[in-house]
Design an enzyme around this catalytic site. Structure first.
Site, PDB file in Angstrom:
ATOM      1  N   LYS A   1     -44.148-112.952  79.477  1.00  0.00           N
ATOM      2  CA  LYS A   1     -44.901-113.194  78.440  1.00  0.00           C
ATOM      3  C   LYS A   1     -45.188-114.742  78.708  1.00  0.00           C
ATOM      4  CE  LYS A   1     -41.485-116.171  76.223  1.00  0.00           C
ATOM      5  NZ  LYS A   1     -41.416-117.381  76.379  1.00  0.00           N
TER       6      LYS A   1
ATOM      7  N   ASP B   1     -35.674-114.294  72.272  1.00  0.00           N
ATOM      8  CA  ASP B   1     -37.085-113.885  72.920  1.00  0.00           C
ATOM      9  C   ASP B   1     -36.834-111.908  73.271  1.00  0.00           C
ATOM     10  OD1 ASP B   1     -38.524-115.920  72.660  1.00  0.00           O
ATOM     11  OD2 ASP B   1     -38.383-116.445  74.678  1.00  0.00           O
TER      12      ASP B   1
ATOM     13  N   ALA C   1     -35.994-119.662  84.585  1.00  0.00           N
ATOM     14  CA  ALA C   1     -36.294-120.565  83.649  1.00  0.00           C
ATOM     15  C   ALA C   1     -37.719-121.477  83.462  1.00  0.00           C
ATOM     16  CB  ALA C   1     -35.043-121.845  84.279  1.00  0.00           C
ATOM     17  N   ALA C   2     -38.553-120.852  83.315  1.00  0.00           N
ATOM     18  CA  ALA C   2     -39.768-120.757  83.640  1.00  0.00           C
ATOM     19  C   ALA C   2     -40.527-120.819  82.252  1.00  0.00           C
ATOM     20  CB  ALA C   2     -40.698-119.931  84.531  1.00  0.00           C
ATOM     21  N   GLY C   3     -39.980-120.420  81.162  1.00  0.00           N
ATOM     22  CA  GLY C   3     -40.767-120.287  79.935  1.00  0.00           C
ATOM     23  C   GLY C   3     -41.347-118.959  79.702  1.00  0.00           C
ATOM     24  N   LEU C   4     -41.244-118.149  80.860  1.00  0.00           N
ATOM     25  CA  LEU C   4     -41.868-116.709  80.716  1.00  0.00           C
ATOM     26  C   LEU C   4     -41.262-115.636  80.210  1.00  0.00           C
ATOM     27  CD1 LEU C   4     -43.829-117.324  84.517  1.00  0.00           C
ATOM     28  CD2 LEU C   4     -44.757-117.888  82.070  1.00  0.00           C
TER      29      LEU C   4
ATOM     30  N   GLY D   1     -38.542-114.142  81.611  1.00  0.00           N
ATOM     31  CA  GLY D   1     -38.154-113.180  82.660  1.00  0.00           C
ATOM     32  C   GLY D   1     -36.911-112.569  82.202  1.00  0.00           C
ATOM     33  N   GLY D   2     -35.814-113.343  81.792  1.00  0.00           N
ATOM     34  CA  GLY D   2     -34.414-112.975  81.531  1.00  0.00           C
ATOM     35  C   GLY D   2     -34.416-112.137  80.302  1.00  0.00           C
TER      36      GLY D   2
HETATM   37  O1  C5P Z   1     -31.751-117.187  71.580  1.00  0.00           O
HETATM   38  P1  C5P Z   1     -31.394-117.735  73.174  1.00  0.00           P
HETATM   39  O2  C5P Z   1     -30.145-117.399  73.403  1.00  0.00           O
HETATM   40  O3  C5P Z   1     -32.520-117.399  74.009  1.00  0.00           O
HETATM   41  O4  C5P Z   1     -31.676-119.302  73.014  1.00  0.00           O
HETATM   42  C1  C5P Z   1     -31.185-120.347  73.839  1.00  0.00           C
HETATM   43  C2  C5P Z   1     -31.127-121.697  73.513  1.00  0.00           C
HETATM   44  O5  C5P Z   1     -32.148-122.195  72.827  1.00  0.00           O
HETATM   45  C3  C5P Z   1     -30.299-121.686  72.100  1.00  0.00           C
HETATM   46  O6  C5P Z   1     -28.695-121.621  72.585  1.00  0.00           O
HETATM   47  C4  C5P Z   1     -30.568-122.608  71.368  1.00  0.00           C
HETATM   48  O7  C5P Z   1     -30.014-123.927  71.929  1.00  0.00           O
HETATM   49  C5  C5P Z   1     -32.182-122.785  71.728  1.00  0.00           C
HETATM   50  N1  C5P Z   1     -32.871-122.207  70.670  1.00  0.00           N
HETATM   51  C6  C5P Z   1     -33.135-122.855  69.386  1.00  0.00           C
HETATM   52  N2  C5P Z   1     -34.027-122.215  68.434  1.00  0.00           N
HETATM   53  C7  C5P Z   1     -34.361-120.821  68.732  1.00  0.00           C
HETATM   54  C8  C5P Z   1     -34.329-120.226  69.974  1.00  0.00           C
HETATM   55  C9  C5P Z   1     -33.546-120.998  70.825  1.00  0.00           C
HETATM   56  O8  C5P Z   1     -32.486-123.721  69.113  1.00  0.00           O
HETATM   57  N3  C5P Z   1     -35.109-120.888  67.663  1.00  0.00           N
END
Ligand code: C5P
Length: 296
Positions: free
Chosen positions: A10, A135, A95-98, A100-101
């Site tokens: 995405k 995500d 770790a691309a902001g896309l 993937g994981g």
């Molecule tokens: O939800 P996810 O595990 O993908 O988020 C990774 C990290 O990004 C979280 O541990 C948090 O530090 C940060 N995050 C956040 N607020 C969000 C989504 C992610 O602070 N709405």
């Protein structure tokens, strides 16, 4: 029995952070758009255990992997007493902001639900997905969507008329950005941390009713403030892509991918060539049709 699934990525057309929450996450509004560039997942049913392999040796395949955690959550919830071997063939950078994981985790839930005859209802899949990551729920469905809450509350939308026929140029610099680091840095950028709600609806309404060029001013990402400060190369990418005429250039998610939206394949490929002349061949790039309605 073996089953194969594509796991597409995405981009965030908008990521507007609204403030830090008591639980450490951030409230936000985001406009997510599927991109037809996908990893491939292969599932083989086993009697017991979860076995994970991946073509990328730098991705851990132990219990910390989001795909492993998705499979573990599936078996813990369904109590099937079975197992699975999963192979991940990565094409989307890490770790691309896309996403993937996150996409891999969502498609693991969907794949296992198919493989074992749908033991989980859709609501339950969304609950498991939200527990795996903010995500992940988006990837249980295949359309553009608005995400709210910490990003996990998904409102599916129709395909945007302004993006019909558009192509996206993706540029990844070869290093990743840790999402948690990007969010933590926001405390030093109060304006980016405390956005005003409403931007997501404004962008969606523009994309529904006008052209790409007329919508361009509404694209926004709060996380650019800390990430572009730390990695000036990404700002140079953006400046160059804009100078070459791309109507929309933005960082996706917490980076490090930059994307440019172009009205057609020829202009997207031309921009990729110009980018390579300027910055060399070492950066990962891809040109992909943006809408599922486009031929791949
Ligand atoms: O939800 P996810 O595990 O993908 O988020 C990774 C990290 O990004 C979280 O541990 C948090 O530090 C940060 N995050 C956040 N607020 C969000 C989504 C992610 O602070 N709405």
């Amino acid at each position: 029995m073996t089953l194969t699934r594509n796991s597409p990525c995405k981009i965030n057309l908008l990521l507007n952070i609204l403030g830090r929450r008591a639980d450490g996450y951030h409230d936000l509004e985001t406009v997510l758009h599927p991109v037809n560039l996908a990893d491939q997942l292969q599932f083989t049913a086993l009697e017991r255990d979860i076995e994970l392999t991946c073509n990328r040796t730098d991705l851990p395949t132990d219990a910390t992997n989001l795909v492993y955690r998705a499979a573990a959550a599936f078996f813990a919830t369904t109590r099937l007493g079975r197992g699975v071997r999963i192979h991940i063939e990565k094409r989307v950078p890490l770790a691309a902001g896309l996403g993937g994981g996150s996409s891999n985790a969502a498609h693991t839930l969907l794949g296992l639900n198919d493989l074992f005859d749908q033991p989980l209802a859709v609501d339950r899949l969304f609950e498991l997905a939200a527990a795996l990551g903010s995500d992940v729920p988006f990837f249980l469905q295949a359309k553009p969507a608005i995400g709210t809450g910490r990003g996990e509350q998904i409102e599916p939308l129709g395909w945007f008329p302004a993006l019909r026929g558009c192509f996206v140029l993706l540029v990844h610099p070869g290093f990743g950005v840790a999402t948690s680091w990007a969010y933590q840095q926001l405390s030093r950028f109060p304006e980016a941390l405390n956005g005003q709600p409403g931007r997501a609806r404004r962008l969606v309404s523009k994309l529904d009713s006008s052209s790409l060029a007329a919508s361009a001013a509404e694209f926004y990402n709060s996380l650019e403030a800390p990430v572009l400060r730390k990695f000036p190369l990404l700002g140079m990418f953006q400046d160059f892509l804009r100078t070459q005429g791309a109507p929309v250039v933005l960082m996706s998610g917490s980076g490090s991918t930059t994307f440019a939206l172009l009205p057609d394949a020829a202009s997207a490929n031309r921009l990729r060539d110009q980018f390579k002349v300027k910055f060399g061949e070492s950066h990962w790039t891809a040109v992909v049709p943006l809408s599922a309605e486009c031929p791949v």
